[in-house]
Design a protein around this motif. Structure first.
Motif, PDB file in Angstrom:
ATOM      1  N   LEU A 221       0.810  -1.212   0.000  1.00  0.00           N
ATOM      2  CA  LEU A 221       0.000   0.000   0.000  1.00  0.00           C
ATOM      3  C   LEU A 221       0.843   1.262   0.000  1.00  0.00           C
ATOM      4  O   LEU A 221       0.378   2.333  -0.399  1.00  0.00           O
ATOM      5  N   GLU A 222       2.077   1.175   0.443  1.00  0.00           N
ATOM      6  CA  GLU A 222       2.948   2.346   0.469  1.00  0.00           C
ATOM      7  C   GLU A 222       3.523   2.643  -0.909  1.00  0.00           C
ATOM      8  O   GLU A 222       3.502   3.777  -1.384  1.00  0.00           O
ATOM      9  N   GLU A 223       4.020   1.604  -1.581  1.00  0.00           N
ATOM     10  CA  GLU A 223       4.688   1.800  -2.871  1.00  0.00           C
ATOM     11  C   GLU A 223       3.761   1.619  -4.059  1.00  0.00           C
ATOM     12  O   GLU A 223       4.079   2.042  -5.171  1.00  0.00           O
ATOM     13  N   GLY A 224       2.613   0.940  -3.873  1.00  0.00           N
ATOM     14  CA  GLY A 224       1.716   0.695  -4.998  1.00  0.00           C
ATOM     15  C   GLY A 224       2.124  -0.479  -5.849  1.00  0.00           C
ATOM     16  O   GLY A 224       1.567  -0.678  -6.934  1.00  0.00           O
ATOM     17  N   ASN A 225       3.072  -1.276  -5.388  1.00  0.00           N
ATOM     18  CA  ASN A 225       3.501  -2.458  -6.137  1.00  0.00           C
ATOM     19  C   ASN A 225       2.642  -3.646  -5.735  1.00  0.00           C
ATOM     20  O   ASN A 225       2.392  -3.884  -4.558  1.00  0.00           O
ATOM     21  N   ILE A 226       2.177  -4.408  -6.735  1.00  0.00           N
ATOM     22  CA  ILE A 226       1.315  -5.555  -6.471  1.00  0.00           C
ATOM     23  C   ILE A 226       1.891  -6.780  -7.168  1.00  0.00           C
ATOM     24  O   ILE A 226       2.355  -6.700  -8.315  1.00  0.00           O
TER      25      ILE A 226
ATOM     26  N   VAL B 274       3.114  -5.687 -10.931  1.00  0.00           N
ATOM     27  CA  VAL B 274       2.450  -4.580 -11.613  1.00  0.00           C
ATOM     28  C   VAL B 274       2.479  -3.372 -10.671  1.00  0.00           C
ATOM     29  O   VAL B 274       2.284  -3.511  -9.458  1.00  0.00           O
ATOM     30  N   GLU B 275       2.728  -2.185 -11.237  1.00  0.00           N
ATOM     31  CA  GLU B 275       2.716  -0.946 -10.470  1.00  0.00           C
ATOM     32  C   GLU B 275       1.338  -0.297 -10.581  1.00  0.00           C
ATOM     33  O   GLU B 275       0.797  -0.156 -11.680  1.00  0.00           O
ATOM     34  N   LEU B 276       0.765   0.098  -9.453  1.00  0.00           N
ATOM     35  CA  LEU B 276      -0.538   0.760  -9.434  1.00  0.00           C
ATOM     36  C   LEU B 276      -0.369   2.231  -9.095  1.00  0.00           C
ATOM     37  O   LEU B 276       0.359   2.587  -8.167  1.00  0.00           O
ATOM     38  N   ALA B 277      -1.056   3.066  -9.840  1.00  0.00           N
ATOM     39  CA  ALA B 277      -1.093   4.494  -9.531  1.00  0.00           C
ATOM     40  C   ALA B 277      -2.300   4.772  -8.641  1.00  0.00           C
ATOM     41  O   ALA B 277      -3.326   4.093  -8.741  1.00  0.00           O
ATOM     42  N   PRO B 278      -2.200   5.747  -7.744  1.00  0.00           N
ATOM     43  CA  PRO B 278      -3.367   6.089  -6.916  1.00  0.00           C
ATOM     44  C   PRO B 278      -4.582   6.392  -7.790  1.00  0.00           C
ATOM     45  O   PRO B 278      -4.484   7.080  -8.805  1.00  0.00           O
TER      46      PRO B 278
END
Length: 786
Positions: A537-542, A585-589
């Motif tokens: 949740l901090e970095e947005g990496n899933i 996968v990288e997630l953007a806010p």
């Protein structure tokens, strides 16, 4: 089409829940469907197209190709009914609905009968077909009339079909409702007046049957459906209604037909509530009764399951005192006359003036029928039918009530068994799925589960949201093969296992591998699919792991959607040595993650690719500001369910407060604790929170000392500053949680350090992690410290 016939058609469509109807027939060498006839209100942008390609994906084309009706629910509900005779496909009837809930069962049945009437008039014609009046003549063939009544003036607009049904010629009709009522039997007048002169609390749809005398004296049964619309003063401005003739009705005009209808209706009544609705429809209006109550008998109490009218004020005071839930629950001791009737097990008919206790006398001051409901040698329940005005019990009524009691008793017992089974299934499903989802610091998760609408409403679809730490969360969705209690049991075991492996701190691929080995070891014939995701949740990496399951979907902040290409492994329970690769996968806010099961995107008439495309379209159109409404929008038509449906959504918002981290590997040296304290002091000075140093250094000393003394292997110290709290975490390779002393006195020499740490901490605990455990403490930074 004539204006009168068109008006009747529009009213009939309105009562069928449709605002627009259109007939399509093949044309241009059977490569397309062309519009032949249409009726209803056409708003801007809703006019039906003149041509529809047969190979296209329009509902009309699909219904024509598959020869099966389609009922779709979206912003504008839609029905597409194929038209054909003896296997010959002649076209399609397309109807648009006026309710967001779609077409009701009775409305669908009427529209299906209407489609058959249209098909009977439709013949293969010229190529291309020319516009032909079909909708109006088909309605006349069903012998359905319509009216608009003004209660204030007593004037009524009735079409020719209604006048024909009642037995009045158009020339003899003066436009007054009294003229029509004069042809009804006196026994039915009370029920007709309650419908045609509604009060302010009687708005909504009403249905009843009544009898009329024809010109030659014959009795004819008619069915009336009407709806009162409010005026400016909250009173009824007008009453809209339709009347159908006996051939279109569910019931006939003789007792044999009534019992046949009642038998068929009770066969379709699955639940106790359904049985109650059938009983009220079968007895209250036809008998012009004022009260109908249906109750089950359990021990020495009557458990009321249906009341008409439903208002508590319509029932005796003794009933109101027992009104604990939706319906009253009364003791038989308070109703001795009813208790005696149930003991004897025979029908009792009490005329007006009979001395009864208040609990029964007020139900039927003008007459009361008590019908014990026998079922397999026992009394399953009781039905009360009461009249306010003096009522004479005719011989045919006695026969009807006796036959009704026997049929309803069997149906009530069967419905109780069905409800108990469904309640058990619901309890099982609820116990296996999470009751609530955790609150996440950097996102919002919502879930939906819908059981299949066939058989036992419990299945193998499952989901879970697992908070691994303050900044990491795992999301999992899966589907166990089959639709049974066995599949639900395996589902519960798999969910528990995945949660256990995840909370131990294993990475996603290891969690899924362990779950796979567990299912293989169960030696069951069932397999399961699964999609597991672990989000920072901090970095947005899933990190995704997929085991034979559908790929996850993403809705990006700009509103576009994509299907994530996740490297997948085989379903769980097939191969013990299977590999399950991870995909990052990288997630953007602002991104929304959607995990679904195949019940949402696949059906007999819905290919998987098309289902995924529709889900992506719905995902793009939904408003991410409310994930709950977003999930409901993705479910779409809840009535079309051949399989369980599970849906898990996560809107990733990002962490509002980003933590600051520092770590130190503790070497096993004589002065290891001193070095750990120095590292901690330097870090706190750099973070400018020296005022918390005394408590933090004490906690570090105790936790590092315990790890070095009581464990083997590496020890690591981690410091985190998040907002106004410093978190100290010490990880070691021992899975055993630290134990506080049971007895603490002046002679005790061990365990005091943990008590000291607990006293100095605002929060304290330990969690298992992969290869060991982590003991942590949180200490608040004093106010005024930046």
């Amino acid at each position: 089409m004539g204006g009168t016939l068109r008006t009747c058609l529009d009213r009939a469509l309105s009562f069928a829940g449709a605002t627009l109807a259109a007939v399509y027939a093949p044309g241009a060498g059977a490569r397309e469907l062309r519009l032949v006839d249409t009726s209803g209100s056409v708003t801007s942008g809703s006019s039906p197209p003149e041509r529809l390609p047969l190979s296209g994906d329009s509902p009309a084309a699909r219904a024509f190709r598959t020869d099966h009706p389609l009922w779709l629910t979206s912003d504008t509900p839609l029905g597409a009914l194929p038209l054909g005779i003896q296997g010959t496909r002649l076209g399609c009837l397309l109807v648009l609905g006026d309710s967001a809930d779609g077409f009701e069962v009775e409305q669908r049945r009427f529209l299906e009968r209407y489609a058959d009437a249209v098909a009977a008039l439709l013949r293969p014609g010229a190529d291309p077909p020319i516009p032909t009046p079909l909708l109006g003549p088909a309605l006349r063939s069903l012998r359905l009339g319509s009216f608009v009544l003004s209660p204030d003036t007593g004037l009524i607009e009735a079409d020719d079909t209604l006048l024909e049904l009642v037995g009045i010629t158009p020339d003899d009709f003066d436009g007054k409702v009294d003229t029509l009522l004069a042809h009804a039997l006196p026994e039915d007048m009370h029920a007709l007046m309650s419908v045609l002169e509604p009060t302010t609390d009687a708005f909504g749809r009403r249905d009843l049957e009544f009898r009329v005398r024809g010109p030659t004296g014959e009795m004819r049964w008619l069915s009336l459906s009407c709806r009162a619309e409010a005026g400016a003063d909250d009173g009824p401005q007008q009453v809209l209604g339709v009347v159908t003739a006996t051939p279109v009705l569910r019931r006939g005009g003789d007792d044999v037909s009534r019992i046949q209808w009642l038998t068929a209706a009770l066969d379709d009544a699955a639940t106790v509530r359904d049985v109650g609705r059938v009983v009220v429809a079968a007895l209250r209006e036809p008998l012009a009764a004022d009260h109908v109550a249906l109750a089950a008998v359990q021990d020495d109490r009557v458990m009321v399951t249906a009341l008409d009218p439903p208002q508590p004020s319509a029932w005796p005071d003794v009933w109101r005192t027992e009104w604990r839930t939706e319906w009253p629950d009364a003791s038989l001791r308070a109703l001795p006359t009813l208790q005696a009737a149930l003991r004897d097990g025979r029908m009792d008919l009490w005329p007006a003036g009979t001395a009864l206790e208040a609990g029964l006398a007020d139900v039927g001051a003008g007459g009361l029928a008590v019908l014990p409901l026998p079922a397999k040698g026992q009394v399953a329940g009781v039905c009360l039918v009461g009249w306010d005005r003096p009522h004479e019990f005719a011989p045919e009524e006695r026969s009807l009530l006796t036959a009704t009691a026997a049929l309803v008793g069997q149906a009530l017992k069967r419905a109780h068994a069905h409800d108990a089974e469904q309640e058990l299934a619901t309890m099982l499903q609820r116990s296996l799925l999470p009751r609530r989802l955790p609150e996440l610091p950097g996102g919002t998760a919502v879930a939906r589960y819908l059981p299949a609408r066939r058989g036992l409403q419990v299945g193998g679809d499952w989901y879970d949201v697992i908070a691994l730490s303050e900044d990491r969360v795992a999301l999992v969705i899966g589907d166990v093969q089959g639709h049974s209690a066995g599949a639900a049991t395996i589902m519960g075991q798999m969910r528990t296992a995945v949660r256990a492996y995840a909370t131990e701190g294993h990475p996603p691929d290891v969690v899924v591998s362990h779950a796979n080995r567990l299912l293989v070891g169960m030696e069951t014939d069932l397999f399961a699919t699964c999609c597991y995701a672990e989000l920072d949740l901090e970095e947005g990496n899933i990190l995704f792991v997929r085991a034979g399951h559908l790929a996850p979907l993403l809705r990006l902040p700009d509103g576009s959607t994509e299907e994530v290409e996740v490297a997948g492994g085989p379903p769980l329970g097939i191969l013990a040595e299977a590999d399950f690769p991870m995909t990052s996968v990288e997630l953007a806010p602002g991104t929304v993650l959607a995990l679904v099961t195949d019940g949402l995107v696949e059906a007999a008439d819905l290919p998987l690719d098309e289902g995924m495309r529709r889900t992506r379209v719905a995902l793009a159109a939904a408003d991410p500001a409310d994930p709950g409404k977003m999930a409901d929008a993705l479910l779409g038509d809840a009535g079309r369910r051949e399989d369980d449906v599970a849906l898990l959504l996560l809107r990733y918002d990002g962490m509002k407060t980003r933590p600051i981290r520092a770590g130190w590997m503790v070497w096993r040296l004589p002065d290891a604790v001193m070095h750990a304290r120095r590292f901690t002091a330097r870090t706190l000075r750099r973070w400018k929170v020296q005022e918390a140093a005394d408590a933090v250094l004490l906690v570090v000393s105790e936790l590092v000392t315990n790890a070095l003394v009581h464990t083997q292997g590496p020890v690591r110290l981690d410091l985190v500053l998040r907002g106004d709290r410093v978190r100290v975490s010490v990880s070691d390779s021992s899975p055993r949680a630290p134990a506080k002393p049971v007895i603490v006195d002046w002679e005790a020499t061990g365990g005091r350090g943990l008590l000291l740490v607990e006293a100095m901490s605002d929060a304290f605990g330990s969690v298992p992690v992969a290869g060991g455990k982590q003991v942590w403490s949180e200490i608040a930074v004093p106010e005024g410290v930046p």
